[in-house]
Design an enzyme around this catalytic site. Structure first.
Site, PDB file in Angstrom:
ATOM      1  N   HIS A  28      -0.267   0.119  16.631  1.00  0.00           N
ATOM      2  CA  HIS A  28       0.731   0.469  15.614  1.00  0.00           C
ATOM      3  C   HIS A  28       2.151   0.448  16.171  1.00  0.00           C
ATOM      4  CE1 HIS A  28      -2.723   1.899  13.345  1.00  0.00           C
ATOM      5  NE2 HIS A  28      -1.962   2.146  12.319  1.00  0.00           N
ATOM      6  N   PHE A  75       2.442  -1.691   8.800  1.00  0.00           N
ATOM      7  CA  PHE A  75       2.796  -1.836  10.216  1.00  0.00           C
ATOM      8  C   PHE A  75       2.716  -3.331  10.562  1.00  0.00           C
ATOM      9  CE2 PHE A  75       2.744   2.477  12.158  1.00  0.00           C
ATOM     10  CZ  PHE A  75       2.318   3.217  11.069  1.00  0.00           C
ATOM     11  N   GLU A 122       0.836  -1.205   0.000  1.00  0.00           N
ATOM     12  CA  GLU A 122       0.000   0.000   0.000  1.00  0.00           C
ATOM     13  C   GLU A 122       0.869   1.253   0.000  1.00  0.00           C
ATOM     14  OE1 GLU A 122      -2.367  -0.670   3.500  1.00  0.00           O
ATOM     15  OE2 GLU A 122      -3.049  -2.588   2.687  1.00  0.00           O
ATOM     16  N   GLU A 167      -4.817  -6.547   2.789  1.00  0.00           N
ATOM     17  CA  GLU A 167      -3.603  -7.263   3.195  1.00  0.00           C
ATOM     18  C   GLU A 167      -3.645  -8.739   2.852  1.00  0.00           C
ATOM     19  OE1 GLU A 167      -4.750  -4.735   4.905  1.00  0.00           O
ATOM     20  OE2 GLU A 167      -3.025  -3.449   5.267  1.00  0.00           O
TER      21      GLU A 167
HETATM   22  C1  TPP Z   1      -5.400  -3.144   7.997  1.00  0.00           C
HETATM   23  C2  TPP Z   1      -4.752  -1.827   7.786  1.00  0.00           C
HETATM   24  N1  TPP Z   1      -4.061  -1.609   6.657  1.00  0.00           N
HETATM   25  C3  TPP Z   1      -3.469  -0.434   6.439  1.00  0.00           C
HETATM   26  C4  TPP Z   1      -3.552   0.580   7.359  1.00  0.00           C
HETATM   27  C5  TPP Z   1      -2.810   1.879   7.151  1.00  0.00           C
HETATM   28  N2  TPP Z   1      -3.749   2.927   6.826  1.00  0.00           N
HETATM   29  C6  TPP Z   1      -4.175   3.788   7.761  1.00  0.00           C
HETATM   30  S1  TPP Z   1      -5.278   4.881   7.169  1.00  0.00           S
HETATM   31  C7  TPP Z   1      -5.191   4.203   5.635  1.00  0.00           C
HETATM   32  C8  TPP Z   1      -6.016   4.778   4.533  1.00  0.00           C
HETATM   33  C9  TPP Z   1      -7.462   4.597   4.780  1.00  0.00           C
HETATM   34  O1  TPP Z   1      -8.194   5.147   3.750  1.00  0.00           O
HETATM   35  P1  TPP Z   1      -9.746   5.426   3.901  1.00  0.00           P
HETATM   36  O2  TPP Z   1     -10.440   4.194   4.338  1.00  0.00           O
HETATM   37  O3  TPP Z   1     -10.201   6.023   2.624  1.00  0.00           O
HETATM   38  O4  TPP Z   1      -9.882   6.456   5.083  1.00  0.00           O
HETATM   39  P2  TPP Z   1      -9.357   7.944   5.188  1.00  0.00           P
HETATM   40  O5  TPP Z   1      -8.008   7.876   5.824  1.00  0.00           O
HETATM   41  O6  TPP Z   1      -9.332   8.515   3.824  1.00  0.00           O
HETATM   42  O7  TPP Z   1     -10.307   8.631   6.089  1.00  0.00           O
HETATM   43  C10 TPP Z   1      -4.302   3.146   5.604  1.00  0.00           C
HETATM   44  C11 TPP Z   1      -3.978   2.364   4.400  1.00  0.00           C
HETATM   45  C12 TPP Z   1      -4.269   0.304   8.541  1.00  0.00           C
HETATM   46  N3  TPP Z   1      -4.380   1.209   9.508  1.00  0.00           N
HETATM   47  N4  TPP Z   1      -4.869  -0.874   8.717  1.00  0.00           N
END
Ligand code: TPP
Ligand code: TPP
Ligand code: MG
Ligand code: MG
Lengths: 326, 350, 326, 350
Positions: free
Chosen positions: A129, A83, A29, A60
């Site tokens: 995290h 993470f 990602e 994932e």
């Molecule tokens: C399982 C998991 N994968 C990756 C992440 C890292 N991560 C945190 S926020 C995010 C983006 C999320 O996008 P969205 O659902 O559109 O929410 P937004 O942040 O735009 O509000 C990612 C990939 C995570 N926290 N948990």
């Protein structure tokens, strides 16, 4: 020879391998155009293009599943799980799939892939995290597990991991990304399953991993200076395969073993090492084996609490000196 | 939902049904091959059933009795080099790719002759040589793995297609969703084949699923075409497989195909399938894929003798395979710690 | 007093708690009308109805997530994850969610729930359906972990687990379901965090769990009879909380510790216990601590190979006698 | 996909847009409340931004600047007793339920005054007293958890609704799929609110999603109605929230609502958001929910003074909260090992 950050060492190690072998590809990602959320893959997208460095959805299971399917059929994928805590959402691939494939198929299929992941605490990210989860992977038969503590080890172990015909979980420590170290020019290839004695000593053995390595080294200096205790410091580096020979050799010399573990206590890698030493080096031991770990709690976000939770050089000094002096 | 789905299956507008013979786009040789595979799978599955009644099969076992048309239709449509990803209910799909019968049965019997010499067992049948890239026993896990195989083909410019078989119940697990989206976004050469046999283990799929057709009704969520076919008609399966394989090979991306079918026996050897409403099995037995297909061959003028010959040959093969398996010893005990790692061993330390 | 199978004890234990408290509800795959794939929940659907015993889709994340959300807001759910191996597909809920909720929210929210799961091998189900995974849960701070070895313990610990205000992972052993034991009439409530000395002995301590308990007991008989070694056998029963007092007390008496673990070796529960003993009871020890475990491999399906993999009474006898006599 | 979505958002046929005033079904008091919340969230988020520039906020932080209308619309529509399940981007939603500003800001600053006294941090804001049942930082995890809360309400006959907020990127993870199917099959009183702000962290959602509208285009896969609204218009959000909450409360089951919106700042404090195409932010700034809503109030004849008064009161509140936070010490160190278990401690052994 150049000074490099741990973060940049990740990109350099990967680039070295991608140059060598076009079957080495990356998925994860935000690893591509954005260079990764930890900026550990900066430049790779530009250098190797969108077909070799691919951004994925937040999926994932698809990331690890796809890496596995590609590895089984000829590629050498490097998958990022941002993470390490997130390994929990795709744990099936580690615990039940890639680790068992070769065995279950009687050797018909293997999974030469690398999972890179941002492990560890100290960055005030809170309970979901910040975990040190090396034991989540170490306990699974069929995967190899490394956790480098310095830029040069990052490059060399990355190369070894990518070239290894089995799945390797590569734990990068988030709190080490900004640290620097000397790195020789040219190709660097290290060997999985080798620990390093970073400081020779005669009174006791401190076994540490990743972020705990600089802390153990700092503690060793203070132990010598303030308490006259001469500690040998071993960087385990590779949990599977485990270099028990180096550890047992050191304990044979010093007679005392301390583990310095960032993981919450129960079933940490230090427990495994302690159990090996308590069996095979029992008659070498001059006193109890002592584990210095994060207490068995989730991690707090608050800086002063997190600092209290993870083993610090001061805590190591305090504990080792108290134990050694009676 | 049992009878309803059955009606669906025989309703030509909803399902690409093969009630009446039409242009023989398939051809007699292919049809004979489709028949041969179905017969062999049927005979072999029945033998597996007998063998565990005789306690010669340990552990578990999941038969495809009644679902042979899907495995056969794909088996014939797939090319050498195409890759199959199967489930614990994978005996049929493994045979359909040409894996040796004694290897399959031998693995069920956990003998040295088995495809994995007894190390994997019935739920993990694998024959890489025949393109069977593993059978997976954690629901849904292999859908992303099939994506990875397809990604490799795409990246290297190889022309094989990865085909992933799974059941109706599998559509409700997270990995299904991740894989479908992933495959669609990356336009991967992968074909997802949902065998809707109306049940997960013992629970009817309709009781736990928000839509009527667990795969077909979700295709649009991944930008894919809705494909719902009669899974008891090998011709229908063969045609859908051909179309999807060609599309994938030509860079057109993934397909999701829902095949309506029914398993004649219980979920696994432990299951007498008492949860089925009375009459349901009987209704489906009328549409047994082998009945359907024998009739099809007749409709296309295949002689009875030819049909008998294939049936007899199948029985011979099963007998031979059984004898070979019974003669096979268990694997040598050295295998216990072999092949954990690529060096052939299991050393986690020096 | 009645003789009951381990399997029926599960249903009886649950029924006892569901009768007591209507907030106790069950969810899982095929647990209702079908009575569960191991037939461990037979009769509960009939007795408590479809609203309290609910079949789910094949959605393990939804199962644990829903159990957690319900627990946080007032119910006392018992969720079934059919085979313990499947915890890998919903591991986030164990590792990152239910275990950390109370801590992260500073005590605002808790998760009083039970996860029942079919753990362990010996049933020829192959690598993905046979694992002993107690350490997957033991290593996570914030969950409690039990693994009973007998019908009466199943009932008593089930009651304790359901009444406990924290998440409890309840490992039922698949190979024990058919075993029988005497069970008193009436309500049975046991206590988490208590080990049981099942056989007193003076020469060494064997610590075992679940399926390994009957094997350790059998081995102890043979050790006495054939080798004159008097082994004390402890059934750990509860990994978190861990009854270290009983274990340390026993080692203080015998001077020797053996663990008998079904899990593949690395980071098993026995490593943790070994590390505790090697620290706190070091001066009590008369010789090495020895772990008897499944080798660190995936499990084979073939019966003769699986039998070789799991520690057997014979292997325990062989190992203990060899270590003790030499 | 940025501009495209923006067009969608202003295209009345595709989106339930609120361009022109119509029947005042909402009423002035509610509108003032919607405004007040948006202003307070905006001011407070800006303060959070300032505070981390001053290095008074450690760790990470995810602002909802630009997305205030969603939190406000739901905050006003939800009743006391209704439950919110938020993400790491949950400051806005926490405030919208009435949690104290100093509790929220104080948690970001990891001080004793924080909602969880600094133990959870910005990603896990929780105020059970105000119905905020946690904020979750593993993508997708809280969707099944919200189902569980709704299941409890259904089982006990309680009338509260569980509302679960998440982003566009979250629609591609397995837990999304499992939760939506589960909620639909069990007809649970839960509302799923997807804030489509066009990006996951740094990657545009359109590049990784098989359908154009990641939530709305998938509603049918769970037998749900397609609901796509203008997430920058608090009235539109409020109306959609009302409808979904009422439906849930009356036993009509779950809803999935996709709100089109945009975040003005980067994903988190570490992100300067350089990946955005030039002009995109500027276009969206024209449709800033606060600009939209100030105009709305004027259209409905609310006096300028009233608007100013609310704005001024908000600034005062933020100042007060900031001062309180700055005055607050870190939590006592005894908290380190407190509340792992219900007995208040962490004992894993005796
Ligand atoms: C399982 C998991 N994968 C990756 C992440 C890292 N991560 C945190 S926020 C995010 C983006 C999320 O996008 P969205 O659902 O559109 O929410 P937004 O942040 O735009 O509000 C990612 C990939 C995570 N926290 N948990
Ligand atoms: C993750 C996971 N959950 C549950 C199971 C147990 N299980 C094995 S088969 C099965 C039913 C699968 O149903 P379906 O997908 O329709 O396939 P079928 O068996 O009907 O071919 C279940 C629940 C499993 N193997 N993996
Ligand atoms: Mg099925
Ligand atoms: Mg987003």
């Amino acid at each position: 020879m150049a000074e490099l950050t741990y973060r940049d060492a990740v990109a350099r190690g990967i680039a070295q391998e991608m140059q060598r072998d076009r079957n080495v590809v990356m998925i994860g990602e935000d690893i591509g155009k954005a260079g990764g959320v930890f900026k550990a893959t900066v430049g790779l997208y530009e250098q190797f293009g969108p077909l070799r460095v691919r951004d994925t959805p937040i999926s994932e299971q698809a990331i690890l599943g796809a890496a596995m399917g590609a590895a089984m059929t000829g590629l050498r994928p490097i998958a990022e799980i941002m993470f390490a805590d997130f390994l929990a959402v795709c744990f099936d691939y580690v615990a039940n799939e890639m680790s068992k494939m070769r065995y279950m198929t009687n050797g018909q299929l293997g999974c030469p892939l690398v999972i890179r992941t941002g492990n560890g605490g100290g960055v005030r990210f809170g309970a979901q995290h910040s975990q040190s989860i090396e034991n989540w992977t170490m306990m699974i038969p069929g995967v190899k597990v490394v956790a480098p503590s310095s830029p040069v080890d990052v490059i060399g172990l990355m190369a070894a991991a990518v070239r290894d015909p089995d799945p390797v979980i590569f734990h990068e420590h988030k709190a080490l990304y900004a640290t620097k170290g000397e790195v020789p020019d040219g190709e660097i290839v290290d060997t999985l399953g080798t620990a390093k004695i970073l400081r020779a000593g005669s009174d006791c053995t401190l076994v540490a991993l990743a972020l705990m390595v600089p802390r153990a080294l700092e503690a060793a200096t203070a132990l010598k200076r303030d308490h006259g205790i001469d500690a040998e410091v071993i960087d385990v580096r590779s949990l599977v395969p485990l270099d028990t020979r180096t550890i047992l050799g050191s304990v044979a010399k010093t007679g005392r073993l301390f583990t310095v573990e960032e993981n919450p206590r129960l079933c940490g890698w230090g427990a495994e090492i302690a159990s090996i030493v308590a069996d095979e080096a029992f008659w070498d031991l001059d006193g109890p084996i002592v584990r210095i770990t994060t207490p068995h709690i989730p991690l707090p976000a608050a800086d002063h609490l997190e600092d209290l939770a993870l083993p610090s050089a001061a805590r190591i000094v305090e504990k080792v000196s108290r134990v050694m002096n009676g | 939902m049992g009878m309803e789905a059955l009606e669906m299956a025989s309703e030509p507008s909803a399902v690409a049904s093969e009630g009446a013979p039409r242009n023989d786009d398939i051809g007699v040789d292919t049809r004979l091959e489709l028949f041969r595979l179905q017969v062999e799978i049927r005979d072999c599955e029945k033998r597996a059933y007998d063998l565990f009644l005789q306690n010669m099969i340990k552990g578990t076992s999941h038969l495809s009795l009644g679902q042979e048309a899907v495995a056969a239709g794909f088996g014939v449509a797939m090319r050498k080099g195409d890759k199959s990803f199967c489930t614990y209910r994978g005996h049929a799909h493994t045979l359909a790719r040409g894996a040796p019968m004694e290897g399959m049965l031998g693995e069920l019997m956990l003998r040295d002759i088995g495809l994995m010499r007894g190390k994997g067992g019935s739920m993990h049948l694998t024959s890489v040589e025949h393109g069977v890239m593993g059978s997976y026993a954690i629901i849904g896990a292999h859908l992303p793995i099939a994506c990875g195989s397809a990604w490799r083909a795409q990246y290297l410019g190889e022309k094989d297609v990865s085909v992933c078989f799974f059941g109706d119940g599998t559509t409700n697990i997270g990995a299904f969703h991740e894989a479908l989206n992933f495959a669609a976004v990356w336009k991967l050469p992968v074909v997802f084949v949902c065998e809707n046999n109306l049940y997960m283990e013992y629970t009817p799929i309709g009781e736990v699923t928000a839509v009527k057709h667990p795969a077909a009704d979700r295709a649009a969520a991944y930008g894919l075409e809705r494909i719902l076919i009669d899974g008891n008609d090998a011709d229908a399966v063969y045609r859908a497989a051909q179309a999807a394989l060609t599309k994938a090979r030509e860079g057109g991306g993934p397909s999701l195909i829902e095949c309506l079918t029914y398993r004649h026996s219980g979920h696994s050897r432990a299951d007498p399938a008492k949860y089925r409403p009375p009459g349901e099995l009987e209704e489906w037995m009328k549409r047994d894929p082998l009945i359907v297909y024998r009739q099809r061959l007749k409709d296309f003028g295949v002689a009875d003798e030819k049909i008998q010959e294939i049936a007899a040959e199948s029985k011979r093969k099963v007998e031979q395979a059984t004898a070979a398996c019974k003669a096979s010893p268990p694997a040598p005990v050295e295998l216990l710690t072999a092949d954990v790692f690529a060096d052939g061993g299991w050393a986690w330390r020096n």
